[in-house]
Design an enzyme around this catalytic site. Structure first.
Site, mmCIF file in Angstrom:
data_model
loop_
_atom_site.group_PDB
_atom_site.id
_atom_site.type_symbol
_atom_site.label_atom_id
_atom_site.label_comp_id
_atom_site.label_asym_id
_atom_site.label_seq_id
_atom_site.Cartn_x
_atom_site.Cartn_y
_atom_site.Cartn_z
ATOM 1 N N LYS A 147 0.863 -1.196 0.000
ATOM 2 C CA LYS A 147 0.000 0.000 0.000
ATOM 3 C C LYS A 147 0.892 1.236 0.000
ATOM 4 O O LYS A 147 1.897 1.276 0.721
ATOM 5 C CB LYS A 147 -0.905 -0.035 1.233
ATOM 6 C CG LYS A 147 -1.949 1.080 1.272
ATOM 7 C CD LYS A 147 -2.899 0.931 2.463
ATOM 8 C CE LYS A 147 -3.970 2.010 2.478
ATOM 9 N NZ LYS A 147 -4.904 1.875 3.625
ATOM 10 N N SER A 186 -9.967 1.956 2.711
ATOM 11 C CA SER A 186 -9.057 2.695 1.869
ATOM 12 C C SER A 186 -8.019 1.838 1.142
ATOM 13 O O SER A 186 -7.407 2.328 0.188
ATOM 14 C CB SER A 186 -8.319 3.732 2.717
ATOM 15 O OG SER A 186 -7.472 3.101 3.658
ATOM 16 N N SER A 200 -10.382 -0.309 6.900
ATOM 17 C CA SER A 200 -9.725 -0.184 5.596
ATOM 18 C C SER A 200 -8.999 -1.427 5.083
ATOM 19 O O SER A 200 -8.549 -1.433 3.936
ATOM 20 C CB SER A 200 -8.749 0.988 5.616
ATOM 21 O OG SER A 200 -9.448 2.196 5.566
#
Lengths: 95, 485
Positions: free
Chosen positions: B78, B153, B177
């Site tokens: 990420k 997210s 998330s």
């Protein structure tokens, strides 16, 4: 809780963040809606309840007061917008 | 079986047996990214050269015999984790030009284990969002149906993994998330106990809630990833000094007699009936495995989203004060004075959702409002945490849906922040309490993935992983993937 444009301008100033005139009206509505959501908390009585600062109630760990980092100023300043002689440059603050 | 269909465990075995090399495997994944990424927008940066160099080094380690289960395995990171020499954007224009000068602990550990980083994945800006639509780099599309969101997210990591553009990925979870995108994309996602994994070098959103974790195809793989990521790190003052157990050792143990709590608040209004059916069917499977199911109550759960939208924005407004156009990141053109520099750099660098949260946080912490908002929210947080404490006196794990709906359409909720916030209604309380939670794929609803959330007690990841693994031994849902990849 309903916020006006002028409230948003004040908060934006506190956050030192520009919010354009076009954004202001919709931001005021959005923030008012979010505050309505948040205020659902008021339905519960929390008198005498201790605020929870840490999920595991841990205390701040301390370490010896010794230098543990090496000097990497040049490396870090390589990504700065503007530097000179090892200092970060910003517009003149004092006349 | 194609290389990209293999789990980490299968890849580790193939690499050791000499069926393929890490360089071959890495090239295979890079070709897949080249073919599919444009349509999905899952990766914002592909680090081909770095990946091939890591793969070559991994092949040598495998020959030398000092490999770990992750050595040579291609992962997606990420874009919230700082990677030395590689742009780390956090999905924001503010950091579009930010080449991190150091590695996050998570990167350091996964690199150290010999894993290969294929690239950095798209995400909601500063991890603020539940649909991956707030990214400066544009939305990510769900590989199951590209008209739908992947969740957020960690939406780029979820889409990359679901489309088999990596073998596993990292995510972060502040209010859901990892678990919500895992649910919406049919993956296994684990948010560990607060403090289990170091936050050092992970760009901070809400520091008392943020926690990194793995996103994988199976619980077995999640155990391997967590093993490499977890552990004490003196550089993160909130990182737990708890021993790291062997997460794989207990996988497969019998779970007969396990007590599962179903909170009645997780099955009420707002839950899509099709999602409810899939979750209930999964609970039936657990009964067949000998588990005992009891109804429990988390009476303050309805206050979790309201409290979260004080605590998280308050911490965000403080954390994001560092982005001021002075030392790194975006700076506006020709500032007339220092205040103009701050205001325009921040006004231009942040997107609409980040601005909303900074403003809410600033307001909640401003003079005269602190008691009504922040103090109240921290008290409510205590009540929510106590609900879980009481529940865990009766049961071993708690189960329910990870998300109230399946993946929704792009644009469906992006104009209504409050509706978007309610996507995390079942995940947020877990962050407020600091507990570990997982989402695993169960029977789909109308062809779309559904996630079962499993919540455990503090540092009980070993049990969570085994409970998930036993389900995956008994069912095939985790093996399903979107067609066309």
């Amino acid at each position: 809780m309903s916020l006006e444009r002028s409230d948003v301008e004040k908060i934006a100033h506190l956050a030192r963040m520009a919010v354009s005139d076009e954004e202001l009206a919709s931001v005021a509505d959005d923030l008012s809606n979010i505050l309505d959501l948040v205020e659902q908390m008021n339905a519960v009585d929390t008198a005498g309840v201790a605020p929870m600062a840490h999920p595991l109630h841990m205390l701040q760990r301390l370490r010896a007061d010794k230098v543990s980092e090496e000097d990497r100023r040049e490396h870090f300043q390589a990504i700065a917008p503007a530097t000179e002689d090892g200092c970060y440059l910003v517009p003149k603050v004092i006349e | 079986m194609m290389l990209h269909e293999k789990t980490i465990s299968e890849l580790a075995a193939g690499l050791r047996a000499g069926e393929f090399s890490s360089v071959e495997l890495t090239k295979h994944y890079l070709e897949r990214i080249a073919a599919h990424n444009e349509a999905l927008n899952a990766y914002v940066t592909v680090t081909e050269e770095r990946a091939l160099a890591q793969a070559a080094a991994a092949d040598q380690r495998l020959v030398a015999g000092d490999a770990t289960p992750l050595t040579g395995v291609p992962l997606a990171q990420k874009d919230i984790f700082c990677t030395n020499g590689v742009r780390t954007s956090c999905g924001s224009r503010m950091l579009d030009n930010f080449v991190a000068p150091y590695d996050a602990t998570v990167i350091e550990r996964l690199d150290g284990a010999g894993a290969v980083m294929l690239g950095k994945t798209n995400m909601d800006e500063f991890a603020m969002g539940s649909s991956n639509e707030t990214s400066w780099y544009g939305p990510v599309r769900n590989p199951w149906n590209t008209e739908l969101v992947p969740g957020g997210s960690s939406g780029g990591s979820a889409a990359a993994l679901a489309a088999r553009l990596c073998a596993a990925a990292t995510g972060t979870d502040t209010g859901g998330s990892i678990r919500q995108p895992a649910a919406l994309c049919g993956l296994t996602g684990l948010k560990p106990t607060y403090g289990r994994i170091s936050r050092w070098g992970m760009i901070a959103f809400a520091s008392s809630l943020d926690q990194a974790g793995p996103m994988t195809r199976t619980a077995e793989d999640a155990a391997l990833m967590l093993q490499a990521m977890a552990g004490f790190d003196a550089r993160d003052s909130t990182c737990a000094e708890e021993p790291v157990p062997d997460y794989s050792a207990t996988l497969g143990e019998d779970i007969a007699g396990l007590k599962i709590g179903l909170p009645k608040e997780y099955f009420g209004e707002g839950l899509d009936p099709e999602v409810a059916k899939s979750v209930e069917a999964a609970v039936e499977e657990y009964k067949r495995l000998g588990c005992e199911v009891v109804e429990i109550s988390l009476p303050n759960n309805h206050l979790a989203v309201p409290a979260y939208y004080v605590v998280a924005p308050a911490e965000c407004s403080s954390n994001l004060a560092r982005f001021d156009g002075v030392r790194f990141g975006h700076r506006c053109e020709d500032p007339k004075d220092l205040e103009d520099l701050y205001k325009r750099s921040r006004g231009e660098g942040f997107g609409a959702e980040v601005k909303r949260r900074i403003l809410i946080g600033t307001y909640a912490l401003s003079a005269g409002y602190y008691d009504a908002y922040y103090l109240k929210a921290q008290q409510v947080r205590h009540l929510i945490s106590d609900d879980f404490k009481k529940a865990f006196e009766q049961v071993d794990v708690i189960m329910g849906p990870a998300s109230p709906t399946t993946a929704f359409a792009l644009g469906e909720k992006s104009d209504d922040p409050v509706q978007m916030y309610l996507s995390d209604i079942y995940t947020i309380a877990v962050n407020l309490a600091g507990l570990p939670g997982m989402s695993i794929p169960v029977a789909p609803a109308e062809g779309k993935p559904v996630g079962l959330q499993i919540i455990g007690n503090y540092f009980d990841e070993t049990r969570l992983l085994n409970v998930a693994h036993r389900f995956q031994q008994a069912t095939e849902w985790h093996k399903a993937g979107p067609s066309g990849y």
